[in-house]
Design an enzyme around this catalytic site. Structure first.
Site, PDB file in Angstrom:
ATOM      1  N   GLY A   1     -15.547   3.236   4.050  1.00  0.00           N
ATOM      2  CA  GLY A   1     -14.235   3.852   3.873  1.00  0.00           C
ATOM      3  C   GLY A   1     -13.641   3.255   2.520  1.00  0.00           C
TER       4      GLY A   1
ATOM      5  N   ASP B   1       0.905  -1.088   0.084  1.00  0.00           N
ATOM      6  CA  ASP B   1      -0.068   0.041   0.053  1.00  0.00           C
ATOM      7  C   ASP B   1       0.630   1.196  -0.116  1.00  0.00           C
ATOM      8  OD1 ASP B   1      -1.732   2.183   0.995  1.00  0.00           O
ATOM      9  OD2 ASP B   1      -3.159   0.578   1.373  1.00  0.00           O
TER      10      ASP B   1
ATOM     11  N   ASN C   1     -13.111  -3.490   3.077  1.00  0.00           N
ATOM     12  CA  ASN C   1     -14.301  -2.330   3.252  1.00  0.00           C
ATOM     13  C   ASN C   1     -15.147  -2.458   2.084  1.00  0.00           C
ATOM     14  OD1 ASN C   1     -12.831  -1.015   5.478  1.00  0.00           O
ATOM     15  ND2 ASN C   1     -11.289  -0.183   3.950  1.00  0.00           N
TER      16      ASN C   1
ATOM     17  N   HIS D   1     -10.935  -5.494  -2.686  1.00  0.00           N
ATOM     18  CA  HIS D   1      -9.383  -5.731  -2.180  1.00  0.00           C
ATOM     19  C   HIS D   1      -9.343  -6.055  -0.762  1.00  0.00           C
ATOM     20  CE1 HIS D   1     -10.195  -1.297  -1.788  1.00  0.00           C
ATOM     21  NE2 HIS D   1      -9.627  -1.430  -1.097  1.00  0.00           N
TER      22      HIS D   1
ATOM     23  N   HIS E   1      -7.076  -5.801   2.580  1.00  0.00           N
ATOM     24  CA  HIS E   1      -5.939  -5.129   3.240  1.00  0.00           C
ATOM     25  C   HIS E   1      -4.955  -6.277   4.284  1.00  0.00           C
ATOM     26  CE1 HIS E   1      -6.853  -0.720   2.378  1.00  0.00           C
ATOM     27  NE2 HIS E   1      -8.281  -1.219   2.220  1.00  0.00           N
TER      28      HIS E   1
END
Length: 109
Positions: free
Chosen positions: A94, A32, A88, A101, A103
């Site tokens: 958010g 990221d 999310n 995706h 995280h």
């Protein structure tokens, strides 16, 4: 299937640079650019879809595949002692890039 305006689709096509840590025919994992932890990876399917609610059987199998690969990828990136997964879903959660995706965050002691 790609979305020409999607930043993650552009990363998959190498139109935008990224620091890749894993890639195969089904998924891509990269660092990221705005990490929220010592290790912050993004795991994305190469099939563009935005939300879990858009899943069909093929996409469910793809997500299963990704979830089975993430522990190996996490360990290879220094997360042998644990990590968090965050997905999310929508504006209120958010989500800022509308390509599903996951995280992968960790490395805190």
């Amino acid at each position: 299937m790609f979305d020409n305006d999607c930043i993650f689709c552009k990363i998959i096509r190498d139109e935008i640079p990224s620091v890749k840590v894993y890639e195969d025919e089904k998924m891509l994992v990269f660092k990221d650019v705005e990490p929220k932890a010592k290790v912050h990876l993004l795991a994305i399917p190469k099939d563009h879809f935005k939300l879990l609610s858009e899943m069909n059987e093929d996409r469910a199998e793809l997500l299963k595949y990704m979830l089975l690969k993430i522990p190996e990828i996490a360990a290879a990136n220094g997360l042998k002692n644990g990590y968090r997964l965050i997905v999310n879903q929508g504006d209120d959660a958010g989500q800022t890039v509308f390509h599903l995706h996951i995280h992968v965050l960790g490395g805190e002691t």
